[in-house]
Scaffold this motif. Structure first.
Motif, PDB file in Angstrom:
ATOM      1  N   MET A   1     -13.733 -10.110  25.665  1.00  0.00           N
ATOM      2  CA  MET A   1     -13.148 -10.404  24.366  1.00  0.00           C
ATOM      3  C   MET A   1     -12.146  -9.108  24.359  1.00  0.00           C
ATOM      4  O   MET A   1     -10.976  -9.321  23.648  1.00  0.00           O
ATOM      5  N   ARG A   2     -12.554  -7.961  24.900  1.00  0.00           N
ATOM      6  CA  ARG A   2     -11.789  -6.783  24.781  1.00  0.00           C
ATOM      7  C   ARG A   2     -10.676  -6.725  25.655  1.00  0.00           C
ATOM      8  O   ARG A   2      -9.874  -5.815  25.824  1.00  0.00           O
ATOM      9  N   SER A   3     -10.696  -7.566  26.921  1.00  0.00           N
ATOM     10  CA  SER A   3      -9.975  -7.354  28.120  1.00  0.00           C
ATOM     11  C   SER A   3      -8.555  -8.128  27.737  1.00  0.00           C
ATOM     12  O   SER A   3      -8.676  -9.114  27.200  1.00  0.00           O
ATOM     13  N   ASP A   4      -7.485  -7.633  28.337  1.00  0.00           N
ATOM     14  CA  ASP A   4      -6.389  -8.450  28.386  1.00  0.00           C
ATOM     15  C   ASP A   4      -6.293  -9.553  29.455  1.00  0.00           C
ATOM     16  O   ASP A   4      -5.440 -10.340  29.613  1.00  0.00           O
ATOM     17  N   LEU A   5      -7.309  -9.446  30.447  1.00  0.00           N
ATOM     18  CA  LEU A   5      -7.254 -10.375  31.348  1.00  0.00           C
ATOM     19  C   LEU A   5      -7.711 -11.764  31.258  1.00  0.00           C
ATOM     20  O   LEU A   5      -7.470 -12.819  31.939  1.00  0.00           O
ATOM     21  N   ILE A   6      -8.633 -11.937  30.265  1.00  0.00           N
ATOM     22  CA  ILE A   6      -9.164 -13.014  29.754  1.00  0.00           C
ATOM     23  C   ILE A   6      -8.682 -13.747  28.392  1.00  0.00           C
ATOM     24  O   ILE A   6      -8.594 -12.900  27.506  1.00  0.00           O
ATOM     25  N   ASP A   7      -8.038 -14.858  28.523  1.00  0.00           N
ATOM     26  CA  ASP A   7      -7.567 -15.485  27.354  1.00  0.00           C
ATOM     27  C   ASP A   7      -8.522 -16.166  26.542  1.00  0.00           C
ATOM     28  O   ASP A   7      -8.381 -16.346  25.242  1.00  0.00           O
ATOM     29  N   ASP A   8      -9.552 -16.751  27.182  1.00  0.00           N
ATOM     30  CA  ASP A   8     -10.754 -17.639  26.448  1.00  0.00           C
ATOM     31  C   ASP A   8     -11.930 -17.251  27.059  1.00  0.00           C
ATOM     32  O   ASP A   8     -12.626 -17.976  27.776  1.00  0.00           O
ATOM     33  N   PRO A   9     -12.342 -16.129  26.296  1.00  0.00           N
ATOM     34  CA  PRO A   9     -13.936 -15.753  26.716  1.00  0.00           C
ATOM     35  C   PRO A   9     -14.843 -16.944  26.629  1.00  0.00           C
ATOM     36  O   PRO A   9     -15.738 -17.147  27.321  1.00  0.00           O
ATOM     37  N   SER A  10     -14.678 -17.784  25.508  1.00  0.00           N
ATOM     38  CA  SER A  10     -15.726 -18.755  25.163  1.00  0.00           C
ATOM     39  C   SER A  10     -15.626 -19.979  26.365  1.00  0.00           C
ATOM     40  O   SER A  10     -16.710 -20.494  26.745  1.00  0.00           O
ATOM     41  N   GLY A  11     -14.338 -20.167  26.695  1.00  0.00           N
ATOM     42  CA  GLY A  11     -14.180 -21.239  27.827  1.00  0.00           C
ATOM     43  C   GLY A  11     -14.604 -20.565  28.980  1.00  0.00           C
ATOM     44  O   GLY A  11     -15.263 -21.364  29.855  1.00  0.00           O
ATOM     45  N   VAL A  12     -14.545 -19.448  29.309  1.00  0.00           N
ATOM     46  CA  VAL A  12     -15.176 -18.741  30.523  1.00  0.00           C
ATOM     47  C   VAL A  12     -16.662 -19.082  30.575  1.00  0.00           C
ATOM     48  O   VAL A  12     -17.045 -19.340  31.612  1.00  0.00           O
ATOM     49  N   MET A  13     -17.402 -18.596  29.580  1.00  0.00           N
ATOM     50  CA  MET A  13     -18.700 -18.644  29.347  1.00  0.00           C
ATOM     51  C   MET A  13     -19.269 -19.986  29.620  1.00  0.00           C
ATOM     52  O   MET A  13     -20.144 -20.189  30.229  1.00  0.00           O
ATOM     53  N   ALA A  14     -18.445 -20.793  28.796  1.00  0.00           N
ATOM     54  CA  ALA A  14     -18.808 -22.352  28.865  1.00  0.00           C
ATOM     55  C   ALA A  14     -18.822 -22.837  30.188  1.00  0.00           C
ATOM     56  O   ALA A  14     -19.494 -23.792  30.778  1.00  0.00           O
ATOM     57  N   SER A  15     -17.661 -22.162  31.169  1.00  0.00           N
ATOM     58  CA  SER A  15     -17.568 -22.981  32.404  1.00  0.00           C
ATOM     59  C   SER A  15     -18.743 -22.205  33.411  1.00  0.00           C
ATOM     60  O   SER A  15     -18.787 -23.010  34.301  1.00  0.00           O
ATOM     61  N   TRP A  16     -19.629 -21.312  33.072  1.00  0.00           N
ATOM     62  CA  TRP A  16     -20.690 -20.991  33.781  1.00  0.00           C
ATOM     63  C   TRP A  16     -21.748 -21.903  33.730  1.00  0.00           C
ATOM     64  O   TRP A  16     -23.049 -21.697  34.278  1.00  0.00           O
ATOM     65  N   ARG A  17     -21.860 -22.868  32.906  1.00  0.00           N
ATOM     66  CA  ARG A  17     -22.912 -23.904  32.645  1.00  0.00           C
ATOM     67  C   ARG A  17     -23.158 -24.616  33.797  1.00  0.00           C
ATOM     68  O   ARG A  17     -24.224 -25.253  33.916  1.00  0.00           O
ATOM     69  N   GLN A  18     -22.001 -24.942  34.626  1.00  0.00           N
ATOM     70  CA  GLN A  18     -22.277 -25.727  35.915  1.00  0.00           C
ATOM     71  C   GLN A  18     -21.955 -24.891  36.986  1.00  0.00           C
ATOM     72  O   GLN A  18     -20.839 -24.264  37.307  1.00  0.00           O
ATOM     73  N   GLY A  19     -22.870 -24.807  38.132  1.00  0.00           N
ATOM     74  CA  GLY A  19     -22.576 -24.294  39.491  1.00  0.00           C
ATOM     75  C   GLY A  19     -22.378 -22.720  39.517  1.00  0.00           C
ATOM     76  O   GLY A  19     -21.957 -22.267  40.366  1.00  0.00           O
ATOM     77  N   SER A  20     -22.991 -22.369  38.284  1.00  0.00           N
ATOM     78  CA  SER A  20     -23.132 -20.707  38.233  1.00  0.00           C
ATOM     79  C   SER A  20     -24.572 -20.009  38.468  1.00  0.00           C
ATOM     80  O   SER A  20     -25.350 -20.832  37.920  1.00  0.00           O
ATOM     81  N   VAL A  21     -24.769 -19.160  38.972  1.00  0.00           N
ATOM     82  CA  VAL A  21     -25.821 -18.367  39.126  1.00  0.00           C
ATOM     83  C   VAL A  21     -26.494 -18.059  37.587  1.00  0.00           C
ATOM     84  O   VAL A  21     -27.873 -17.887  37.581  1.00  0.00           O
ATOM     85  N   VAL A  22     -25.783 -17.947  36.694  1.00  0.00           N
ATOM     86  CA  VAL A  22     -25.989 -17.559  35.467  1.00  0.00           C
ATOM     87  C   VAL A  22     -26.284 -18.838  34.669  1.00  0.00           C
ATOM     88  O   VAL A  22     -26.548 -18.780  33.423  1.00  0.00           O
ATOM     89  N   GLN A  23     -26.007 -20.031  34.961  1.00  0.00           N
ATOM     90  CA  GLN A  23     -26.350 -21.234  34.401  1.00  0.00           C
ATOM     91  C   GLN A  23     -27.709 -21.107  33.562  1.00  0.00           C
ATOM     92  O   GLN A  23     -28.578 -20.908  34.385  1.00  0.00           O
ATOM     93  N   SER A  24     -27.393 -21.702  32.377  1.00  0.00           N
ATOM     94  CA  SER A  24     -28.843 -21.760  31.842  1.00  0.00           C
ATOM     95  C   SER A  24     -28.826 -22.419  30.251  1.00  0.00           C
ATOM     96  O   SER A  24     -27.551 -22.722  29.971  1.00  0.00           O
ATOM     97  N   TRP A  25     -29.872 -22.809  29.801  1.00  0.00           N
ATOM     98  CA  TRP A  25     -29.943 -23.359  28.406  1.00  0.00           C
ATOM     99  C   TRP A  25     -29.340 -22.484  27.537  1.00  0.00           C
ATOM    100  O   TRP A  25     -28.822 -22.695  26.455  1.00  0.00           O
ATOM    101  N   LEU A  26     -29.429 -21.113  27.674  1.00  0.00           N
ATOM    102  CA  LEU A  26     -28.711 -20.125  26.508  1.00  0.00           C
ATOM    103  C   LEU A  26     -27.222 -20.376  26.774  1.00  0.00           C
ATOM    104  O   LEU A  26     -26.544 -20.242  25.714  1.00  0.00           O
ATOM    105  N   LEU A  27     -26.727 -20.542  27.978  1.00  0.00           N
ATOM    106  CA  LEU A  27     -25.200 -20.735  27.930  1.00  0.00           C
ATOM    107  C   LEU A  27     -24.939 -22.121  27.224  1.00  0.00           C
ATOM    108  O   LEU A  27     -23.853 -22.343  26.737  1.00  0.00           O
ATOM    109  N   ASP A  28     -25.611 -23.061  27.461  1.00  0.00           N
ATOM    110  CA  ASP A  28     -25.599 -24.552  26.699  1.00  0.00           C
ATOM    111  C   ASP A  28     -25.444 -24.007  25.426  1.00  0.00           C
ATOM    112  O   ASP A  28     -24.600 -24.710  24.486  1.00  0.00           O
ATOM    113  N   LEU A  29     -26.379 -23.302  24.700  1.00  0.00           N
ATOM    114  CA  LEU A  29     -26.608 -23.055  23.339  1.00  0.00           C
ATOM    115  C   LEU A  29     -25.202 -22.138  22.727  1.00  0.00           C
ATOM    116  O   LEU A  29     -24.808 -22.350  21.819  1.00  0.00           O
TER     117      LEU A  29
END
Length: 169
Positions: free
Chosen positions: A62-90
């Motif tokens: 959220m504080r970085s100028d490099l990321i336009d859509d933090p929520s979208g980035v985190m949602a993308s981690w729901r598939q194929g990421s080492v941090v994918q989890s039910w918490l990311l689904d929530l």
């Protein structure tokens, strides 16, 4: 996570089996009487640390100028990421209508389990810096707010109905 003798566990197993979701293999005899509660306490302490890490990642983006859509980035981690989890689904559910989580109060209360886990770990000589840090962050959130705690608060509301009312500041 059940505590008790093996004989008692096997005797009541049909009841536990009827209560768990179909296909769920998550039922375990954790140990003697008290073992189930102890395992659940440790589970919740781990949960504190995981939610804190997700919140810290969100706030960093959220504080970085490099990321336009933090929520979208985190949602993308729901598939194929080492941090994918039910918490990311929530998280994705919580951020669906409010990507910056501005409607979520930046306060995350604690319900005691992490405090108990840290105390038990200290007694057992086990360092628990991640759990302790997450516990302290929740304590600090009572007087100030951040995007990190918005994520933790949103996740608590999604999985357990732990709704924190907005501060009147």
């Amino acid at each position: 996570m059940v505590g008790g003798s093996k004989d008692d566990f096997e005797h009541v197993l049909p009841i536990f089996d009827s209560l768990k979701p179909e296909g769920d293999d998550g039922l375990v005899l954790a140990g003697p009487v008290g073992g189930g509660h102890f395992a659940k306490m440790v589970h919740n302490g781990i949960e504190y640390g995981m939610m804190q890490a997700l919140g810290e990642g969100f706030e960093t983006m959220m504080r970085s100028d490099l990321i336009d859509d933090p929520s979208g980035v985190m949602a993308s981690w729901r598939q194929g990421s080492v941090v994918q989890s039910w918490l990311l689904d929530l998280f994705a559910l919580a951020a669906d209508d409010d990507p910056a989580l501005r409607s979520v109060p930046p306060v995350a209360n604690e319900s005691g389990e992490a405090k108990w886990m840290v105390a038990a770990a200290l007694e057992l000589g086990v360092p628990t810096p991640a759990t302790a840090a997450a516990l302290w962050a929740r304590q600090v959130s009572r007087g100030a707010g951040s995007d990190t705690l918005r994520v933790v608060s949103a996740l608590r509301a999604e999985f357990g109905g732990h709704v924190t009312k907005r501060n009147s500041r």
